[in-house]
Structures are given as structure tokens and as C-alpha cells.
Design an enzyme around this catalytic site. Structure first.
Site, PDB file in Angstrom:
ATOM      1  N   TYR A 106      41.507  22.720  39.885  1.00  0.00           N
ATOM      2  CA  TYR A 106      41.268  24.045  40.356  1.00  0.00           C
ATOM      3  C   TYR A 106      42.860  24.081  40.161  1.00  0.00           C
ATOM      4  CZ  TYR A 106      40.664  28.501  42.970  1.00  0.00           C
ATOM      5  OH  TYR A 106      40.385  29.561  42.792  1.00  0.00           O
TER       6      TYR A 106
ATOM      7  N   SER B 171      45.074  32.995  41.173  1.00  0.00           N
ATOM      8  CA  SER B 171      45.183  31.857  42.504  1.00  0.00           C
ATOM      9  C   SER B 171      45.980  31.632  42.684  1.00  0.00           C
ATOM     10  CB  SER B 171      44.185  30.894  42.394  1.00  0.00           C
ATOM     11  OG  SER B 171      44.235  30.068  43.562  1.00  0.00           O
TER      12      SER B 171
HETATM   13  N1  LIG Z   1      38.057  33.599  47.605  1.00  0.00           N
HETATM   14  C1  LIG Z   1      39.564  33.499  46.797  1.00  0.00           C
HETATM   15  O1  LIG Z   1      40.061  33.056  48.754  1.00  0.00           O
HETATM   16  C2  LIG Z   1      40.220  33.300  46.267  1.00  0.00           C
HETATM   17  C3  LIG Z   1      41.258  33.078  45.914  1.00  0.00           C
HETATM   18  C4  LIG Z   1      42.240  32.699  45.238  1.00  0.00           C
HETATM   19  C5  LIG Z   1      41.638  33.072  43.835  1.00  0.00           C
HETATM   20  N2  LIG Z   1      39.762  32.953  44.161  1.00  0.00           N
HETATM   21  C6  LIG Z   1      39.309  32.985  42.208  1.00  0.00           C
HETATM   22  O2  LIG Z   1      38.652  34.537  42.277  1.00  0.00           O
HETATM   23  C7  LIG Z   1      37.999  34.446  41.678  1.00  0.00           C
HETATM   24  C8  LIG Z   1      36.353  34.256  42.490  1.00  0.00           C
HETATM   25  O3  LIG Z   1      35.374  33.851  43.311  1.00  0.00           O
HETATM   26  P1  LIG Z   1      35.381  34.546  44.445  1.00  0.00           P
HETATM   27  O4  LIG Z   1      36.113  33.924  46.406  1.00  0.00           O
HETATM   28  O5  LIG Z   1      34.397  35.162  44.420  1.00  0.00           O
HETATM   29  O6  LIG Z   1      33.601  32.949  44.871  1.00  0.00           O
HETATM   30  P2  LIG Z   1      32.462  33.449  44.202  1.00  0.00           P
HETATM   31  O7  LIG Z   1      31.940  34.111  45.484  1.00  0.00           O
HETATM   32  O8  LIG Z   1      31.964  31.315  44.209  1.00  0.00           O
HETATM   33  O9  LIG Z   1      32.578  33.814  42.526  1.00  0.00           O
HETATM   34  C9  LIG Z   1      32.413  33.116  41.466  1.00  0.00           C
HETATM   35  C10 LIG Z   1      31.783  33.398  40.364  1.00  0.00           C
HETATM   36  O10 LIG Z   1      31.879  32.908  39.357  1.00  0.00           O
HETATM   37  C11 LIG Z   1      30.652  32.682  38.968  1.00  0.00           C
HETATM   38  N3  LIG Z   1      30.927  31.353  38.418  1.00  0.00           N
HETATM   39  C12 LIG Z   1      30.488  30.235  38.481  1.00  0.00           C
HETATM   40  N4  LIG Z   1      30.432  29.294  37.734  1.00  0.00           N
HETATM   41  C13 LIG Z   1      30.180  30.401  36.558  1.00  0.00           C
HETATM   42  C14 LIG Z   1      29.582  29.876  35.052  1.00  0.00           C
HETATM   43  N5  LIG Z   1      29.542  28.649  34.662  1.00  0.00           N
HETATM   44  N6  LIG Z   1      29.506  31.102  34.263  1.00  0.00           N
HETATM   45  C15 LIG Z   1      29.735  32.568  34.745  1.00  0.00           C
HETATM   46  N7  LIG Z   1      29.943  32.844  35.577  1.00  0.00           N
HETATM   47  C16 LIG Z   1      30.128  31.421  36.579  1.00  0.00           C
HETATM   48  C17 LIG Z   1      29.559  33.162  39.959  1.00  0.00           C
HETATM   49  O11 LIG Z   1      27.802  32.858  39.175  1.00  0.00           O
HETATM   50  P3  LIG Z   1      27.343  32.389  39.471  1.00  0.00           P
HETATM   51  O12 LIG Z   1      26.971  31.224  39.947  1.00  0.00           O
HETATM   52  O13 LIG Z   1      25.866  33.330  39.600  1.00  0.00           O
HETATM   53  O14 LIG Z   1      26.486  31.335  37.250  1.00  0.00           O
HETATM   54  C18 LIG Z   1      30.192  33.990  40.158  1.00  0.00           C
HETATM   55  O15 LIG Z   1      30.055  35.078  40.333  1.00  0.00           O
HETATM   56  C19 LIG Z   1      37.310  32.876  40.682  1.00  0.00           C
HETATM   57  O16 LIG Z   1      38.097  32.809  39.907  1.00  0.00           O
HETATM   58  C20 LIG Z   1      38.647  32.192  41.918  1.00  0.00           C
HETATM   59  O17 LIG Z   1      39.049  31.376  41.818  1.00  0.00           O
HETATM   60  C21 LIG Z   1      39.395  33.110  44.894  1.00  0.00           C
END
Ligand SMILES: NC(=O)c1ccc[n+]([C@@H]2O[C@H](COP(=O)([O-])OP(=O)(O)OC[C@H]3O[C@@H](n4cnc5c(N)ncnc54)[C@H](OP(=O)(O)O)[C@@H]3O)[C@@H](O)[C@H]2O)c1
Length: 256
Positions: A159, A146
Site C-alpha cells: 500500500y 495517503s
Molecule cells: N479511508 C482512509 O482513511 C483513507 C486514508 C488515506 C487514503 N485513502 C484512499 O482513499 C481512496 C478511497 O478509499 P476509501 O477509504 O473510500 O475505501 P473504500 O470504501 O474501500 O473505497 C475503495 C474504492 O475503490 C474501488 N475499487 C477497488 N478495486 C477496484 C478496481 N479493481 N477497479 C475499480 N475500482 C476499484 C472500490 O469499489 P469496488 O469494490 O466496487 O470496485 C471502492 O469504490 C483509496 O485510494 C484509499 O487508499 C483512504
């Protein structure tokens, strides 16, 4: 043909968080590149939707779930994939959560939860899948980091601490496993609108601040992450390990 090095045909990929906001599009991108993709998270329903789309694209998948904070569940996932496919070539770690609040309001339980999912979960998946990769002398791991791995984002202490540590964990794994045919890298996404940060990005003041610091003047869309992920999972990147690709519209490159 030169582009053969990018081809993932027949590879087996576990994608943790592969049915999430960013994960779904990247899962389908890996499948288009030829990989058999297993998207996993806690939600069977969300995983099932993505499994169906992956299979419709002509490759194989597997419907299962995992809570990455629980070692026995990660172990079960690894055994399920091994018993169906006999190998695991690719691991993507994209499970991530945040509690967006100032340090002073962040509870110890919230801190522990973020560290458990973002950091311990990444460690467990790398370790338990890594054992299989070491045995086959081949593997590609991509940890989703991130901007918070590199910068201090206000209201995101746990985070940023977890994502900074993911970057360091990646370097250690890269160093330990380089001589065993395993590449371990990160992708650091900039700002993308998903469930994770929808609320924050709908605050006009925050959104404007982000745009003022983003040379490309837009948020990312999940498709922006597909190319970098396919590349790092492919043999085109076989001399690359322990590094991070920033997919952020230039955010980390600009001071003013
Ligand atoms: N969106 C952004 O701007 C951004 C920027 C930088 C980095 N990221 C990173 O990208 C990754 C994906 O994020 P996203 O934006 O796609 O958010 P998201 O839609 O909220 O996806 C998060 C994922 O994590 C899973 N998750 C959460 N707790 C879990 C657990 N205990 N066991 C297994 N799976 C779990 C969720 O599935 P369930 O709830 O079904 O378990 C979901 O598939 C994350 O690591 C985030 O930090 C995102």
C-alpha cells in the site's frame, strides 16, 4: 463574483472509486458544485445508488463500471463518457485496496493486486483520460494519495509503496502536461473510517496511537475532503500543479 472560480457548472467528471466510503460524499460534493459526475468502480449496484443521488441533485451522470486493472475496461469507460458528454474535464482516482499484514506474510499475489489497483490503475486512468484532456487543452486530475505516500505504515508495504509512487507519478504528469492546460495534484487523506480500514481502526491500541499523533484529536469524516477536491478541480487552483493537499487533522505536521 469572486467565488465563480470555484464553480464547476457543466464540467464532466469521471470519479474512479466514486461510490466508495470516501468517494460517495466527494462525488455528491462535486455535483453540488455543478459538475456532471460519473462515479465508477466494479460494483454496478453501488455505482447506481450514487448515480441516482447525483441525478437527483440536478446534474447529469452515467451508470457504468470499471475494473481499473484492465486497460480495455478503462478504454471502454473513456469512450462511453466521451460518447455521452463529448469531453472529460475532471478525473479523480480514488480506487484503492490494502492487505493489512506484515511483509513476511504478504504474498506476491497480494502485492501484485495492490500495485495493480492503486498504481497501475491510476496510471491507466491518467493516461487514457489524459489523452482526451490533451486534445481539449484542459483538464484537472486529482489522485487520492495517503499518509502512506509520506510515511512507512507498518503492515502496509504494498500500500505505502503504491501510494508513494502515486505521488511521484502525479509530479511527472504535472510536469509533462502543465503546458497543455492540465493540472495534476494529489490529496493525502489522514485516517477516515471506511471499509478500507474499519478493522484496523477498531483495534484500540492502533486507534489510541493515531489519536496521540493527530493534533485535531479525531478521525476525518468524508465531508472533510469535499472542499479540497472541489478547489483542486476548479479554476481557483489553476496555478497549482504537482502538489498534494494533506487533509489529515495535522497528522503529518506533528513530530511529538
Ligand atoms: N479511508 C482512509 O482513511 C483513507 C486514508 C488515506 C487514503 N485513502 C484512499 O482513499 C481512496 C478511497 O478509499 P476509501 O477509504 O473510500 O475505501 P473504500 O470504501 O474501500 O473505497 C475503495 C474504492 O475503490 C474501488 N475499487 C477497488 N478495486 C477496484 C478496481 N479493481 N477497479 C475499480 N475500482 C476499484 C472500490 O469499489 P469496488 O469494490 O466496487 O470496485 C471502492 O469504490 C483509496 O485510494 C484509499 O487508499 C483512504
Amino acid at each position: 463574483m469572486f467565488l465563480e472560480a470555484f464553480d464547476l457548472t457543466g464540467k464532466v467528471a469521471i470519479f474512479v472509486g466514486g461510490s466508495g466510503g470516501l468517494g460517495k460524499t466527494i462525488s455528491l460534493g462535486l455535483a453540488k458544485a455543478g459538475a456532471n459526475v460519473i462515479p465508477v468502480s466494479r460494483s454496478k449496484q453501488r455505482n447506481e445508488e450514487v448515480v441516482k443521488e447525483i441525478e437527483a441533485s440536478g446534474v447529469q451522470s452515467l451508470l457504468t463500471t470499471v475494473d481499473v486493472t484492465r486497460e480495455e475496461e478503462v478504454q471502454r469507460l473513456v469512450e462511453e463518457v466521451m460518447s455521452k458528454f463529448g469531453r472529460i474535464d475532471i478525473l479523480i482516482n480514488a480506487a484503492g485496496i490494502n492487505y493489512k499484514k506484515p511483509v513476511i506474510e504478504l504474498t506476491v499475489a497480494e502485492w501484485d493486486h495492490v500495485i495493480a489497483v492503486n498504481l497501475k490503475g491510476t496510471f491507466l486512468c491518467c493516461k487514457l483520460v489524459g489523452e482526451k484532456m490533451l486534445a481539449q487543452n484542459y483538464g484537472k486530475i486529482v489522485n487520492i494519495a495517503s499518509l502512506g505516500s509520506h510515511l512507512g505504515i507498518t503492515r502496509s508495504a504494498a500500500y505505502c509503496a503504491s501510494k508513494g509512487a502515486v505521488l511521484q507519478l502525479t509530479k511527472v504528469l504535472a510536469a509533462e502536461w502543465a503546458s497543455h492546460g492540465i493540472n495534476v495534484n494529489c490529496i493525502s487523506p489522514g485516517y477516515f473510517k471506511t471499509a478500507l480500514n474499519e478493522k484496523m481502526l477498531s483495534e484500540k491500541e492502533t486507534y489510541d496511537k493515531i489519536m496521540n499523533r493527530t493534533p485535531m484529536q479525531r478521525l476525518g469524516v468524508p465531508e472533510d475532503l469535499v472542499g479540497a477536491t472541489v478547489f483542486l478541480c476548479s479554476d481557483a487552483a489553476k496555478f497549482i500543479t504537482g502538489t498534494t493537499i494533506e487533509v489529515d487533522g495535522g497528522f503529518l505536521s506533528m513530530a511529538l
